[in-house]
Write a protein that holds these residues in place. Structure first.
Motif, PDB file in Angstrom:
ATOM      1  N   VAL A  84       0.837  -1.205   0.000  1.00 44.76           N
ATOM      2  CA  VAL A  84       0.000   0.000   0.000  1.00 44.76           C
ATOM      3  C   VAL A  84       0.870   1.252   0.000  1.00 44.76           C
ATOM      4  CG1 VAL A  84      -1.516   1.402   1.459  1.00 44.76           C
ATOM      5  CG2 VAL A  84      -2.115  -0.960   0.948  1.00 44.76           C
ATOM      6  N   ILE A  85       1.874   1.282   0.846  1.00 52.75           N
ATOM      7  CA  ILE A  85       2.741   2.463   0.908  1.00 52.75           C
ATOM      8  C   ILE A  85       3.511   2.626  -0.400  1.00 52.75           C
ATOM      9  CG2 ILE A  85       4.824   3.398   2.014  1.00 52.75           C
ATOM     10  CD1 ILE A  85       3.703   2.549   4.682  1.00 52.75           C
ATOM     11  N   GLU A  86       3.977   1.522  -0.969  1.00 51.92           N
ATOM     12  CA  GLU A  86       4.679   1.602  -2.253  1.00 51.92           C
ATOM     13  C   GLU A  86       3.754   2.110  -3.351  1.00 51.92           C
ATOM     14  OE1 GLU A  86       8.078  -1.899  -1.746  1.00 51.92           O
ATOM     15  OE2 GLU A  86       6.160  -2.371  -2.709  1.00 51.92           O
ATOM     16  N   ALA A  87       2.514   1.626  -3.352  1.00 54.22           N
ATOM     17  CA  ALA A  87       1.569   2.039  -4.385  1.00 54.22           C
ATOM     18  C   ALA A  87       1.204   3.511  -4.260  1.00 54.22           C
ATOM     19  CB  ALA A  87       0.311   1.174  -4.315  1.00 54.22           C
ATOM     20  N   LEU A  88       0.928   3.959  -3.047  1.00 51.35           N
ATOM     21  CA  LEU A  88       0.579   5.364  -2.830  1.00 51.35           C
ATOM     22  C   LEU A  88       1.737   6.276  -3.206  1.00 51.35           C
ATOM     23  CD1 LEU A  88      -1.325   5.101   0.571  1.00 51.35           C
ATOM     24  CD2 LEU A  88      -2.330   5.694  -1.638  1.00 51.35           C
ATOM     25  N   SER A  89       2.938   5.892  -2.770  1.00 45.47           N
ATOM     26  CA  SER A  89       4.114   6.693  -3.089  1.00 45.47           C
ATOM     27  C   SER A  89       4.341   6.741  -4.592  1.00 45.47           C
ATOM     28  CB  SER A  89       5.340   6.125  -2.380  1.00 45.47           C
ATOM     29  OG  SER A  89       6.514   6.826  -2.741  1.00 45.47           O
ATOM     30  N   GLY A  90       4.167   5.600  -5.242  1.00 45.70           N
ATOM     31  CA  GLY A  90       4.369   5.543  -6.685  1.00 45.70           C
ATOM     32  C   GLY A  90       3.384   6.402  -7.457  1.00 45.70           C
ATOM     33  N   ASP A  91       2.198   6.631  -6.876  1.00 45.22           N
ATOM     34  CA  ASP A  91       1.193   7.470  -7.525  1.00 45.22           C
ATOM     35  C   ASP A  91       1.279   8.929  -7.083  1.00 45.22           C
ATOM     36  OD1 ASP A  91       0.277   5.348  -8.930  1.00 45.22           O
ATOM     37  OD2 ASP A  91      -1.704   5.247  -8.015  1.00 45.22           O
ATOM     38  N   GLY A  92       2.312   9.249  -6.300  1.00 45.85           N
ATOM     39  CA  GLY A  92       2.541  10.644  -5.941  1.00 45.85           C
ATOM     40  C   GLY A  92       1.841  11.139  -4.693  1.00 45.85           C
ATOM     41  N   TYR A  93       1.242  10.251  -3.920  1.00 46.92           N
ATOM     42  CA  TYR A  93       0.605  10.670  -2.675  1.00 46.92           C
ATOM     43  C   TYR A  93       1.662  10.937  -1.608  1.00 46.92           C
ATOM     44  CZ  TYR A  93      -3.963   9.132  -4.429  1.00 46.92           C
ATOM     45  OH  TYR A  93      -5.117   8.988  -5.150  1.00 46.92           O
ATOM     46  N   ARG A  94       1.404  11.947  -0.789  1.00 40.22           N
ATOM     47  CA  ARG A  94       2.262  12.192   0.371  1.00 40.22           C
ATOM     48  C   ARG A  94       1.744  11.343   1.526  1.00 40.22           C
ATOM     49  NH1 ARG A  94       5.745  16.094   0.366  1.00 40.22           N
ATOM     50  NH2 ARG A  94       5.532  16.662   2.553  1.00 40.22           N
ATOM     51  N   ILE A  95       2.649  10.622   2.166  1.00 40.00           N
ATOM     52  CA  ILE A  95       2.281   9.642   3.185  1.00 40.00           C
ATOM     53  C   ILE A  95       2.823  10.086   4.537  1.00 40.00           C
ATOM     54  CG2 ILE A  95       2.499   7.227   3.907  1.00 40.00           C
ATOM     55  CD1 ILE A  95       3.115   6.642   0.880  1.00 40.00           C
ATOM     56  N   GLY A  96       1.962  10.060   5.531  1.00 37.50           N
ATOM     57  CA  GLY A  96       2.376  10.361   6.892  1.00 37.50           C
ATOM     58  C   GLY A  96       2.048   9.201   7.808  1.00 37.50           C
ATOM     59  N   VAL A  97       2.907   8.949   8.773  1.00 34.99           N
ATOM     60  CA  VAL A  97       2.654   7.970   9.823  1.00 34.99           C
ATOM     61  C   VAL A  97       2.460   8.744  11.120  1.00 34.99           C
ATOM     62  CG1 VAL A  97       3.643   6.087  11.186  1.00 34.99           C
ATOM     63  CG2 VAL A  97       3.933   6.119   8.701  1.00 34.99           C
ATOM     64  N   LEU A  98       1.299   8.586  11.721  1.00 28.50           N
ATOM     65  CA  LEU A  98       0.959   9.309  12.941  1.00 28.50           C
ATOM     66  C   LEU A  98       0.678   8.294  14.034  1.00 28.50           C
ATOM     67  CD1 LEU A  98      -1.538  12.308  13.144  1.00 28.50           C
ATOM     68  CD2 LEU A  98      -1.402  10.574  14.918  1.00 28.50           C
ATOM     69  N   LEU A 117       9.808   6.309   1.797  1.00 29.04           N
ATOM     70  CA  LEU A 117       8.544   6.574   1.116  1.00 29.04           C
ATOM     71  C   LEU A 117       7.564   7.329   2.014  1.00 29.04           C
ATOM     72  CD1 LEU A 117       7.949   3.145  -0.677  1.00 29.04           C
ATOM     73  CD2 LEU A 117       9.267   5.141  -1.453  1.00 29.04           C
ATOM     74  N   VAL A 118       7.894   7.431   3.293  1.00 32.37           N
ATOM     75  CA  VAL A 118       7.048   8.152   4.249  1.00 32.37           C
ATOM     76  C   VAL A 118       7.555   9.586   4.350  1.00 32.37           C
ATOM     77  CG1 VAL A 118       6.235   8.267   6.634  1.00 32.37           C
ATOM     78  CG2 VAL A 118       6.551   6.041   5.524  1.00 32.37           C
ATOM     79  N   SER A 119       6.695  10.527   4.020  1.00 31.30           N
ATOM     80  CA  SER A 119       7.113  11.935   4.021  1.00 31.30           C
ATOM     81  C   SER A 119       7.301  12.475   5.429  1.00 31.30           C
ATOM     82  CB  SER A 119       6.075  12.785   3.280  1.00 31.30           C
ATOM     83  OG  SER A 119       5.913  12.355   1.948  1.00 31.30           O
ATOM     84  N   VAL A 120       6.417  12.064   6.350  1.00 28.76           N
ATOM     85  CA  VAL A 120       6.420  12.632   7.700  1.00 28.76           C
ATOM     86  C   VAL A 120       6.087  11.553   8.718  1.00 28.76           C
ATOM     87  CG1 VAL A 120       5.241  14.224   9.263  1.00 28.76           C
ATOM     88  CG2 VAL A 120       5.767  14.938   6.931  1.00 28.76           C
ATOM     89  N   PHE A 121       6.869  11.481   9.778  1.00 26.15           N
ATOM     90  CA  PHE A 121       6.537  10.677  10.952  1.00 26.15           C
ATOM     91  C   PHE A 121       6.114  11.639  12.058  1.00 26.15           C
ATOM     92  CE2 PHE A 121       9.204   7.685   8.670  1.00 26.15           C
ATOM     93  CZ  PHE A 121       8.639   6.448   8.959  1.00 26.15           C
ATOM     94  N   THR A 122       4.874  11.531  12.501  1.00 25.58           N
ATOM     95  CA  THR A 122       4.369  12.363  13.589  1.00 25.58           C
ATOM     96  C   THR A 122       4.191  11.461  14.795  1.00 25.58           C
ATOM     97  OG1 THR A 122       3.214  13.803  12.024  1.00 25.58           O
ATOM     98  CG2 THR A 122       2.544  13.935  14.329  1.00 25.58           C
ATOM     99  N   LEU A 123       5.144  11.507  15.727  1.00 23.09           N
ATOM    100  CA  LEU A 123       5.156  10.633  16.890  1.00 23.09           C
ATOM    101  C   LEU A 123       4.848  11.461  18.132  1.00 23.09           C
ATOM    102  CD1 LEU A 123       8.353   8.572  16.008  1.00 23.09           C
ATOM    103  CD2 LEU A 123       6.002   8.272  15.194  1.00 23.09           C
ATOM    104  N   SER A 124       3.916  10.987  18.924  1.00 21.80           N
ATOM    105  CA  SER A 124       3.381  11.789  20.025  1.00 21.80           C
ATOM    106  C   SER A 124       4.452  12.275  20.989  1.00 21.80           C
ATOM    107  CB  SER A 124       2.320  10.988  20.788  1.00 21.80           C
ATOM    108  OG  SER A 124       2.868   9.780  21.304  1.00 21.80           O
ATOM    109  N   PHE A 125       5.428  11.416  21.312  1.00 22.13           N
ATOM    110  CA  PHE A 125       6.422  11.829  22.292  1.00 22.13           C
ATOM    111  C   PHE A 125       7.353  12.913  21.740  1.00 22.13           C
ATOM    112  CE2 PHE A 125       9.134   9.037  19.912  1.00 22.13           C
ATOM    113  CZ  PHE A 125      10.445   9.330  20.247  1.00 22.13           C
TER     114      PHE A 125
END
Length: 206
Positions: A84-98, A117-125
């Protein structure tokens, strides 16, 4: 004594419950539990309390188990995560992990070869806010530089992850099932949201 499979499942449910209080706690323990994803020390204290109150009586066993729970190398990835992450990235979507979490999970993505392939990691700590607080979602969309109205949050908690709706994001719920029982939930969530990325290696018609 070793736990049977049902005890193991219940223990993991208690440790990973995104909301609520899984065991009886005094005021100090409750404070650590409710703030566990803001600070690594509170996280360790809270999880050791849950382990102790759940029947892990040996302190060393509890510490060993906690070390595994917080080691991304010991995690099992859901089968559709990488494609899923590879497909989204390949289609130009910006991906964030929160994530509500008190330690760095980037190494888990590096092991899978998808951290880049992950543009942003938003980690609570790291950001000082936890789901369902709106600040953590605002931080994520600001770092992604995207309009919340064009942002989809996928998560396994209606209360915690679904709070993304409060800042204007869309939301799709996936069930927190064992990895072997949830092979394609991310694909189905994307489809329900009207997103159809091309699977890696697929031939697209023009």
């Amino acid at each position: 004594a070793p736990f049977d499979v049902h005890q193991q499942a219940e223990l993991m449910r208690r440790l990973t419950a995104p909301t609520g209080q899984p065991v009886e706690m005094d005021a100090e323990e409750h404070h650590a539990w409710t703030n566990r994803d803001r600070d690594p020390a509170w996280h360790r204290e809270a999880y050791l309390t849950v382990l102790r109150r759940s029947g892990v009586a040996d302190p060393q066993q509890a510490r060993n188990l906690y070390a595994k729970v917080t080691d991304p190398a010991c995690w099992t990835v859901y089968p559709d995560t990488v494609p899923v992450i590879e497909a989204l990235s390949g289609d130009g979507y910006r991906i964030g992990v929160l994530s509500n979490i008190a330690f760095d999970i980037r190494p888990a993505f590096a092991v899978l070869g998808i951290d880049d392939l992950v543009s942003v990691f938003t980690l609570s700590f790291e950001v000082g806010a936890v789901k369902p607080e709106p600040e953590i979602f605002r931080h994520a969309v600001d770092m992604l530089d995207v309009d919340p109205a064009r942002t989809l949050m996928i998560g396994d908690s209606e209360k915690a992850d679904g709070a993304a709706r409060g800042i204007g994001c869309s939301f799709q719920l996936v069930e927190p099932l064992p990895t072997t029982d949830r092979p394609d939930a991310l694909w189905r969530a994307l489809s329900a949201a009207g997103i159809s990325p091309s699977e890696p290696g697929a031939v697209r018609s023009s």
